[in-house]
Write a protein that holds these residues in place. Structure first.
Motif, PDB file in Angstrom:
ATOM      1  N   ASN A   1      -6.937 -33.013  22.657  1.00 58.25           N
ATOM      2  CA  ASN A   1      -6.847 -32.117  21.606  1.00 58.25           C
ATOM      3  C   ASN A   1      -5.720 -31.364  22.157  1.00 58.25           C
ATOM      4  N   LEU A   2      -4.845 -30.687  21.293  1.00 57.23           N
ATOM      5  CA  LEU A   2      -3.941 -30.094  21.427  1.00 57.23           C
ATOM      6  C   LEU A   2      -3.900 -28.761  22.142  1.00 57.23           C
ATOM      7  N   ASN A   3      -5.048 -27.973  21.778  1.00 55.98           N
ATOM      8  CA  ASN A   3      -5.449 -26.662  22.646  1.00 55.98           C
ATOM      9  C   ASN A   3      -5.662 -27.102  24.059  1.00 55.98           C
ATOM     10  N   VAL A   4      -6.442 -28.140  24.354  1.00 60.29           N
ATOM     11  CA  VAL A   4      -6.822 -28.353  25.738  1.00 60.29           C
ATOM     12  C   VAL A   4      -5.270 -28.842  26.316  1.00 60.29           C
ATOM     13  N   GLN A   5      -4.566 -29.441  26.012  1.00 59.77           N
ATOM     14  CA  GLN A   5      -3.316 -30.071  26.495  1.00 59.77           C
ATOM     15  C   GLN A   5      -2.515 -28.783  26.723  1.00 59.77           C
ATOM     16  N   PHE A   6      -2.481 -27.771  26.042  1.00 55.45           N
ATOM     17  CA  PHE A   6      -1.674 -26.478  26.198  1.00 55.45           C
ATOM     18  C   PHE A   6      -2.495 -25.677  27.371  1.00 55.45           C
ATOM     19  N   TYR A   7      -3.768 -25.600  27.408  1.00 57.70           N
ATOM     20  CA  TYR A   7      -4.717 -24.996  28.381  1.00 57.70           C
ATOM     21  C   TYR A   7      -4.139 -25.448  29.576  1.00 57.70           C
ATOM     22  N   LEU A   8      -4.153 -26.931  29.705  1.00 59.16           N
ATOM     23  CA  LEU A   8      -3.969 -27.430  31.017  1.00 59.16           C
ATOM     24  C   LEU A   8      -2.526 -27.293  31.471  1.00 59.16           C
ATOM     25  N   ALA A   9      -1.549 -27.211  30.574  1.00 56.57           N
ATOM     26  CA  ALA A   9      -0.154 -27.171  30.997  1.00 56.57           C
ATOM     27  C   ALA A   9       0.042 -25.477  31.320  1.00 56.57           C
ATOM     28  N   ALA A  10      -0.638 -24.640  30.651  1.00 61.21           N
ATOM     29  CA  ALA A  10      -0.514 -23.239  31.187  1.00 61.21           C
ATOM     30  C   ALA A  10      -0.891 -22.978  32.534  1.00 61.21           C
ATOM     31  N   TYR A  11      -1.888 -23.590  33.031  1.00 62.03           N
ATOM     32  CA  TYR A  11      -2.601 -23.356  34.199  1.00 62.03           C
ATOM     33  C   TYR A  11      -1.359 -24.240  35.248  1.00 62.03           C
ATOM     34  N   LEU A  12      -1.340 -25.475  34.785  1.00 62.02           N
ATOM     35  CA  LEU A  12      -0.431 -26.206  35.745  1.00 62.02           C
ATOM     36  C   LEU A  12       0.990 -25.695  36.102  1.00 62.02           C
ATOM     37  N   ILE A  13       1.685 -25.330  34.943  1.00 66.43           N
ATOM     38  CA  ILE A  13       2.878 -24.850  34.960  1.00 66.43           C
ATOM     39  C   ILE A  13       2.846 -23.278  35.732  1.00 66.43           C
ATOM     40  N   GLY A  14       1.897 -22.465  35.289  1.00 69.29           N
ATOM     41  CA  GLY A  14       1.649 -21.236  35.791  1.00 69.29           C
ATOM     42  C   GLY A  14       1.611 -21.515  37.352  1.00 69.29           C
ATOM     43  N   GLY A  15       0.925 -22.605  37.951  1.00 76.66           N
ATOM     44  CA  GLY A  15       0.711 -22.469  39.330  1.00 76.66           C
ATOM     45  C   GLY A  15       1.867 -22.915  39.966  1.00 76.66           C
ATOM     46  N   ILE A  16       3.017 -23.368  39.553  1.00 80.46           N
ATOM     47  CA  ILE A  16       4.246 -23.836  40.210  1.00 80.46           C
ATOM     48  C   ILE A  16       4.749 -22.571  41.254  1.00 80.46           C
ATOM     49  N   PRO A  17       4.603 -22.592  42.499  1.00 80.16           N
ATOM     50  CA  PRO A  17       4.969 -21.477  43.510  1.00 80.16           C
ATOM     51  C   PRO A  17       6.810 -21.478  43.671  1.00 80.16           C
TER      52      PRO A  17
ATOM     53  N   LEU B   1      -4.645 -18.111  31.463  1.00 82.45           N
ATOM     54  CA  LEU B   1      -4.456 -19.291  32.148  1.00 82.45           C
ATOM     55  C   LEU B   1      -3.170 -19.385  32.917  1.00 82.45           C
ATOM     56  N   ALA B   2      -2.147 -19.141  32.336  1.00 77.54           N
ATOM     57  CA  ALA B   2      -0.828 -19.111  33.274  1.00 77.54           C
ATOM     58  C   ALA B   2      -1.164 -18.043  34.130  1.00 77.54           C
ATOM     59  N   VAL B   3      -1.675 -16.790  34.254  1.00 76.21           N
ATOM     60  CA  VAL B   3      -1.547 -15.939  35.094  1.00 76.21           C
ATOM     61  C   VAL B   3      -2.734 -16.394  36.188  1.00 76.21           C
ATOM     62  N   LEU B   4      -3.894 -17.043  35.804  1.00 73.82           N
ATOM     63  CA  LEU B   4      -4.842 -17.544  36.869  1.00 73.82           C
ATOM     64  C   LEU B   4      -4.103 -18.645  37.748  1.00 73.82           C
ATOM     65  N   GLY B   5      -3.421 -19.390  36.877  1.00 72.99           N
ATOM     66  CA  GLY B   5      -2.379 -20.666  37.681  1.00 72.99           C
ATOM     67  C   GLY B   5      -1.748 -20.038  38.869  1.00 72.99           C
ATOM     68  N   HIS B   6      -1.012 -18.904  38.622  1.00 75.36           N
ATOM     69  CA  HIS B   6      -0.036 -18.340  39.486  1.00 75.36           C
ATOM     70  C   HIS B   6      -0.774 -17.744  40.574  1.00 75.36           C
ATOM     71  N   CYS B   7      -1.853 -17.065  40.464  1.00 75.57           N
ATOM     72  CA  CYS B   7      -2.830 -16.379  41.314  1.00 75.57           C
ATOM     73  C   CYS B   7      -3.605 -17.394  42.136  1.00 75.57           C
ATOM     74  N   TYR B   8      -4.074 -18.237  41.310  1.00 72.79           N
ATOM     75  CA  TYR B   8      -4.699 -19.401  42.240  1.00 72.79           C
ATOM     76  C   TYR B   8      -4.307 -20.877  41.841  1.00 72.79           C
ATOM     77  N   SER B   9      -3.048 -20.974  42.420  1.00 74.11           N
ATOM     78  CA  SER B   9      -2.374 -22.330  42.303  1.00 74.11           C
ATOM     79  C   SER B   9      -3.100 -23.517  42.685  1.00 74.11           C
ATOM     80  N   PRO B  10      -3.190 -24.621  41.949  1.00 73.09           N
ATOM     81  CA  PRO B  10      -3.634 -25.854  42.125  1.00 73.09           C
ATOM     82  C   PRO B  10      -3.052 -26.422  43.318  1.00 73.09           C
TER      83      PRO B  10
END
Length: 204
Positions: free
Chosen positions: A6-22, A99-108
């Motif tokens: 699903n395109l939306n899900v792919q973008f959600y995952l990308a937002a979190y994972l890219i947002g998490g780059i420290p 999700l991008a903000v969450l990724g940064h604040c709680y990086s995987p």
């Protein structure tokens, strides 16, 4: 696992994972040989990068601080611009912003620890609410020049953004804005504690 197509899900995952780059952690380690997770406030954000690197290399500290600030803002913006290009709905874009903000604040990549989220938050808001973000940046700049306390200046700018969003867009669904504001506020609670104790450092 079909949902991954699903395109939306792919973008959600990308937002979190890219947002998490420290980026702050990476830049400080590569160019200054220091681990910001073990010094200063132990945050991966631009302020701590500036403060920690400044102890050994003041001129490099400014460059790395500015680069961290820019990259932390751009990582959220990049995913949102891609989502707009792909034609995702506004509600999906707001979810990406959160999700991008969450990724940064709680990086995987850091066992779900991270930064305070201000730069990433301002980045996604610049895409979603450009006028309100411009107002917030002006307020932040004035506060930063007068108060010279990064956390307090950031929260003053954040408050200005939230108020401006209600004033300029009273009919808008404000939940995503409030969620981002809450995340940033929550991440700054240790700073508020230090402020009350008189221990919060000024940016020199």
């Amino acid at each position: 696992m079909d949902f991954l197509y699903n395109l939306n899900v792919q973008f959600y995952l990308a937002a979190y994972l890219i947002g998490g780059i420290p980026f702050g952690l990476i830049l400080a380690k590569v160019f200054a040989g220091v681990n910001v997770k073990e010094a200063g406030s132990q945050s991966i954000g631009a302020t701590n990068v500036l403060r920690v690197v400044k102890e050994t290399n003041p001129s490099l500290a400014k460059k790395l601080g500015a680069a961290t600030l820019a990259l932390d803002a751009l990582k959220g913006m990049a995913v949102l611009f891609a989502a707009q290009y792909a034609g995702l709905s506004e509600s999906a874009q707001w979810f990406i912003a959160v999700l991008a903000v969450l990724g940064h604040c709680y990086s995987p990549y850091l066992w779900f620890e991270g930064g305070k989220g201000v730069a990433t938050g301002m980045g996604v808001m610049a895409v979603m609410l450009p006028v309100e973000t411009a107002i917030a940046l002006v307020v932040w700049l004035i506060a930063a020049k007068t108060i010279r306390i990064s956390s307090l200046s950031s929260m003053t700018g954040l408050l200005a953004l939230v108020v401006a969003s209600f004033v300029l867009h009273p009919q808008m669904f404000h939940a995503p804005v409030l969620v981002v504001a809450f995340i940033l506020f929550y991440k700054h609670i240790p700073n508020f504690v230090r402020l009350v104790k008189g221990e919060e450092k000024r940016v020199v």
